[in-house]
Design an enzyme around this catalytic site. Sequence first.
Site: not given
Ligand code: PLP
Length: 395
Positions: A179, A207, A239
């Site tokens: 990330s 991602h 996302k």
């Molecule tokens: C954003 C993210 C999460 C958390 O997801 P949310 O739905 O925002 O709680 C988990 N793992 C990774 C790799 C992330 O980038």
Amino acid sequence: MNLDEQLQPALEQRKQRYLYRQRRCLQSSQQPTLQVDGQPCLSFTSNDYLGLASHPQLIAAVQQASRSYGVGSGASHLVSGHSELHQQLEQQLAIYTGRQRTLLFGNGYMANLGVISALLERQDVVFEDRLNHASLLDGGLLSQARIQRYAHNDVVDLERRLSQCAARRRLVVCDGVFSMDGDLAPLRQLAVISKNHGAWLMVDDAHGFGVLGTQGKGTALQQGLDQSDCPIYIATLGKALGAYGAFVAGSEVLIETLIQQARTYIYTTAMPPAMAAAALAGLQLLKCESWRQDQLQKLISTFKAGALQLGLPLLPSDTPIQPLLVGSAKTAITISNALQQQGILVAAIRPPTVPKGRSRLRISLSASHTLAQVDRLLSALASLQHQGLLSEELD
Ligand SMILES: *Cc1c(COP(=O)(O)O)cnc(C)c1O
């Protein structure tokens, strides 16, 4: 000392170290040009990689669904909060990811906590990439399993650790796309090593889902991993998909186990059904419109070529996450502030999110950016570089 007196010194210390975190207040929807703290800005900060967060079809889906199903789900999935929209979304996601079943969670953080702690106990071992997302580490901690952190993307280190481990259950966990770095995990190799050592592979594709692979089906399918290679696949809906929530995909038995045992699934209110409708609308767009992924690739290569020409400290990434490694927290904040003065929003990522001395500007691109907007970012970075602001400097 009272509460405030005890807490205050740590806040001061953070400020002095350039590690203090502050929120900006958004006054518009999440999109490239937005209104922040009363000012118009060009933003390279969101994870809305396809520009779906404010897409008319997702908005209409929420409006329509909330007329029929209300707003709050009113209960947990296991009591009476599981609606037919949740059900449909789980089915569609299973077909889409080529897995037997999926299970919705409130968000990615809760999915990771719930899955790891449901599968492992004290006598087990979880192998985590050193750069894994915080929620994966926290899931390991909550499970009370022993945590082994292997060197980033280092399959030799992982294999050595696996071969020395005789625990009952062994779980290998990593981000599909890291990330804060934007690079990919070597999933094919990880799948082979895990299988050879009788370990389970769990991939968090927060991602990658929606962005990579055919129709944005994610890194696991892109690298040819089916359910037997990667028995636990997790992705988020907040996302690239433009909605909110997360899902776990895998076998019938895995999903039934999670329904019985994942505490972050059981003891929490189900996501609003209208949010499931938004995710269904997003999924529909992924299936029939591939121009967003193409546009994103075009923007990524334009940005990389420009940054390379300027000699900017780019990390190797082919994804919409394009970090510029600047070193110290102070430099990262200074550059981010200087960009904001030019009306450009870029996040300064500092410890503990990244290791000390590895602070960076995390530039994230979206299919809704234009080439002209990427050029504007590059010129702004070039001017900061001329002022000597962009040279690497260690803490
Ligand atoms: C954003 C993210 C999460 C958390 O997801 P949310 O739905 O925002 O709680 C988990 N793992 C990774 C790799 C992330 O980038």
